[in-house]
Design an enzyme around this catalytic site. Structure first.
Site, PDB file in Angstrom:
ATOM      1  N   ASP A 316     121.421 116.460  49.643  1.00  0.00           N
ATOM      2  CA  ASP A 316     122.268 116.486  48.462  1.00  0.00           C
ATOM      3  C   ASP A 316     123.293 117.597  48.671  1.00  0.00           C
ATOM      4  OD1 ASP A 316     123.347 115.890  46.007  1.00  0.00           O
ATOM      5  OD2 ASP A 316     121.441 115.900  44.948  1.00  0.00           O
ATOM      6  N   LEU A 317     124.350 117.536  47.896  1.00  0.00           N
ATOM      7  CA  LEU A 317     125.491 118.418  48.135  1.00  0.00           C
ATOM      8  C   LEU A 317     125.089 119.895  48.091  1.00  0.00           C
ATOM      9  CD1 LEU A 317     128.518 118.571  48.622  1.00  0.00           C
ATOM     10  CD2 LEU A 317     128.860 118.492  46.150  1.00  0.00           C
TER      11      LEU A 317
END
Length: 794
Positions: A316-317
């Site tokens: 995830d970012l």
């Protein structure tokens, strides 16, 4: 020189010339994918390999000049210097990206932009490796001009996987014709903590329903061939147990045992992997002290060795750098990169988690060359299997014709209609008569198009979205429909409840549209991950409606602002009232459930939500949506999910232990009866099958849908099991007076538990099967016996 020697030299020369002119194996479309991957890996430098694992934020990578688009200088630098392999959210438009209807891209320009980016990557890299372009696609491609469907919590309220597969197919085509290859979604987290900000992105609290919806999305996204030009890779989110953070804090740690992890949180992911999902995203949280982005047990042992997953994993970012800054399990960025990739995390969504720090980790021998090759090979495999080396481009003319088609808009309306849940309908208050002449439409969500679209939605032209007010006016063009906003969702500094009261007094019925909002605005500050930064508003500062969506965790579930006062004032007029709820999470509905005869829950119904709600209100569509998540009476009851483990909970001093509305609840304008339950187990060596059959009859005078649900209880088990667990369901359409026999087949997997030795087994003994319309409305019940144990073969 002898003739034969001269001839031999000539042949050798010709062979050498042919070998030099022949294309590299990785460029041969007829060669096996694995051979092409290995050939390409052998030709790449370490820097090129590291670059392939960087997925950069994409919306700054194109330059728009009027009606022309081109690759930006920032993009060219990233390709030239960092050898990047992928971009994320290139076509995304929202306040965080600062892309608007004016500065963003329509479908034609989007296709031209992705072509320009691909052209530069293919023509200006040494090995001509095309890009992977990933986009947000949870309830429509998050780009300008696409079709906006209901958010996931509404999708699961349909209890109709076949419909959701059709929806996913449409989303995939709209994204692919604009140049996207990967769609982020579905979100398979169990939502058992309604204070958490991202409930709207989930399919609710149950592993079986979540799994069926996830399978439908994967099948719709990926189709039968990724080379079709109309399909995209599905990225499952978020691996794993992300939806139950302590205190409801987004990304917070969770506490769960291994048995609960495997019996509740992992089954939806396993089902989607079995369905062929090619990508999976790690979660921000840690489990038992190990961050999901650096968890070798989950990413390698479970995902690959136990489940046989062959795709690639992606962070995830910012979650790789979060191993240093959030979890503090790594002291330096290279150490964090090494922890992640060694655990089995292949791709970096951000471009700053791996990149130079992964290169440093390789140079410091924290990461072995074969580990790097393994990760790069998984990403390259997808590029080959999508046919990108042969055809990296799309046709802009197709994008114009195939995005936001009338058929897709109609499909959005159907998903919205099926998602509407009729929570209450005393004395058949609904449907409303079409002969009504004076209708008051009241409330902050009655005519706010962005409030009904949910998070991860691009800016919309007003003509694309139908609000509830517009839907009612379109339904009854001759009626006098008066609108009064009354108040905002959160802001208490200004309201005009008196205007709403006056409108209600003059009307024959008042439709009050309340709830929440995930609508982002340009005043909100956003973190580097895209989650909102939530702060208290300064004095005299306007307050955003947003109370849900990533980062907007709640301490209470009460209606915010002056919505409760507005509803009470309208009810006090004596005019009949119908409440329509538009929101992203379960809220406190106690007062309205006691004082309002009819309640509709539409969640965030998407661009056609106004038409869908009007269709239900006036009887052109018979509602059959069912709750995918329980609605608590108080946050003090949490958690209230239906399939909690024994012992059965007891009441509190202030109230009982039951939710206001239970999982699976939903009413209809029709009535249905259940009868003739028969349960027949059949045992063979190492297997058991249980046939569950019963009849459902529409006893009313109008056609309608019913969602038949089968729940199972293991009566006595060696480890503690749930009070009951959904196993099968089916949405049925029955004409007035029609009866249908429903047959389900349960297998050993449906009966298994994870025993004290952490082995999946069916234990001999009795089971109780119950059939009905919700987890609390169970009409039929019987026991059956299993004589022999069955153990799952790993």
């Amino acid at each position: 020189m002898p003739k034969y020697l001269a001839l031999g030299l000539c042949l050798l020369g010709a062979t050498a010339t042919y070998a030099q002119s022949k294309k590299p194996l990785y460029q041969d479309r007829t060669a096996p994918t694995d051979a092409r991957v290995q050939d390409l890996l052998a030709r790449m430098t370490t820097e090129e390999k590291v670059g392939q694992l960087s997925t950069l934020l994409g919306w700054e990578m194109y330059q728009k000049d009027g009606q022309k688009v081109s690759a930006s200088a920032a993009y060219k630098k990233a390709v030239d210097e960092r050898h990047i392999g992928a971009l994320w959210a290139t076509l995304r438009a929202d306040p965080w990206t600062k892309k608007t209807l004016l500065t963003g891209l329509n479908p034609k320009l989007a296709a031209e932009a992705t072509n320009a980016l691909q052209k530069y990557a293919v023509e200006h890299t040494r090995l001509h490796i095309p890009l992977l372009l990933a986009e947000e696609c949870p309830h429509g491609h998050m780009a300008i001009g696409t079709t906006v469907f209901p958010t996931s919590i509404g999708q699961s309220s349909t209890w109709d996987p076949a419909l959701i597969k059709r929806m996913a197919t449409a989303i995939a085509q709209e994204a692919r014709v604009q140049g996207a290859h990967i769609g982020y979604g579905p979100v398979l987290d169990l939502a058992r903590e309604p204070r958490w900000s991202r409930v709207e992105e989930t399919y609710g609290e149950d592993p079986v329903l979540n799994g069926q919806m996830g399978v439908a999305m994967v099948q719709g996204f990926q189709g039968s061939s990724l080379k079709s030009g109309a399909n995209i890779v599905s990225t499952l989110k978020h691996f794993t147990a992300y939806g139950v953070p302590e205190g409801g804090h987004n990304g917070g740690s969770i506490s769960t045992g291994q048995r609960e992890l495997f019996q509740s949180y992992l089954p939806p992911f396993r089902a989607a992997v079995k369905a062929g999902a090619q990508s999976i995203m790690t979660a921000y949280n840690s489990i038992d002290g190990v961050p999901c982005s650096a968890n070798p047990y989950l990413l390698t042992d479970v995902l690959r060795q136990q489940w046989g997953f062959l795709g690639f994993t992606v962070s995830d970012l910012g979650s790789i750098s979060g191993l240093v800054g959030n979890h503090h399990v790594a002291a330096t960025a290279p150490e964090a990169a090494a922890l992640a990739i060694n655990a089995g995390l292949d791709d970096d969504l951000s471009g700053y988690g791996y990149d130079k720090d992964l290169l440093a980790a390789v140079q410091q021998k924290l990461v072995a060359p074969e580990v790097l090759d393994r990760a790069v090979g998984r990403v390259l495999r997808v590029k080959f299997e999508m046919g990108l080396f042969e055809n990296p481009y799309v046709d802009p003319a197709k994008a114009v014709k195939q995005v936001h088609t009338p058929a897709n808009v109609q499909l959005a309306r159907q998903v919205a209609r099926e998602s509407v849940v009729l929570l209450k309908n005393d004395n058949n208050a609904l449907p409303l008569a079409k002969t009504l002449q004076r209708i008051a439409v009241i409330g902050p969500n009655a005519d706010n198009m962005y409030n009904q679209l949910g998070d991860y939605t691009a800016p919309q032209p007003e003509s694309n979205v139908v609000t509830v007010l517009e839907g009612i006016r379109a339904k009854l063009p001759a009626a006098q429909v008066t609108y009064a906003k009354g108040c905002a969702i959160r802001d208490t500094t200004s309201a005009n409840i008196a205007e709403a009261v006056a409108a209600a007094k003059q009307a024959q019925v008042a439709v009050v549209v309340l709830g929440g909002s995930s609508a982002r605005d340009f005043k909100t500050e956003y973190q580097s991950t895209g989650a909102a930064t939530v702060t208290a508003a300064a004095k005299n500062e306007a307050i955003s409606d947003m109370e849900s969506g990533e980062g907007y965790d709640r301490a209470s579930l009460d209606l915010l602002g002056k919505q409760q006062q507005l509803l009470q004032a309208v009810v006090a007029t004596g005019t009949p009232v119908v409440v329509v709820l538009i929101k992203g999470r379960p809220l406190n509905l106690n007062w309205m459930a006691s004082h309002v005869p009819a309640l509709l829950d539409a969640w965030y119904p998407g661009q056609e939500g106004g038409h869908a709600v009007a269709d239900v209100l006036f009887g052109d569509y018979n509602p059959a949506g069912r709750l995918p998540i329980s609605v608590a009476k108080s946050v003090g009851q949490l958690p209230v999910y239906y399939n909690a483990k024994r012992p059965v909970t007891h009441g509190y001093v202030e109230m009982d232990n039951k939710p206001l509305y239970s999982f699976g609840h939903g009413l209809s304008y029709s009535k249905f009866e259940y009868s003739d339950l028969q349960v027949t187990p059949t045992e063979t060596q190492g297997a058991v099958q249980v046939k569950v059959q019963f009849k459902v009859k529409n006893t009313s005078s109008r056609a309608g849908d019913e969602v038949a649900q089968v729940y199972l209880t293991d009566d006595v088990s060696s480890v503690v099991t749930p009070v009951k667990q959904l196993k099968k369901f089916q949405r049925l359409t029955l004409k007035a007076g029609e009866q249908q026999e429903v047959v389900f087949e349960l297998t050993a997997e449906d009966l298994m538990l994870l025993n004290g030795s952490l082995k999946w087994v069916v234990e001999p003994g009795t089971f109780t099967a119950q059939v009905g319309a919700s987890s609390e409305d169970l009409r039929l019940k019987t026991q059956f016996n299993v004589a022999k144990a069955v153990e799952k073969v790993q």
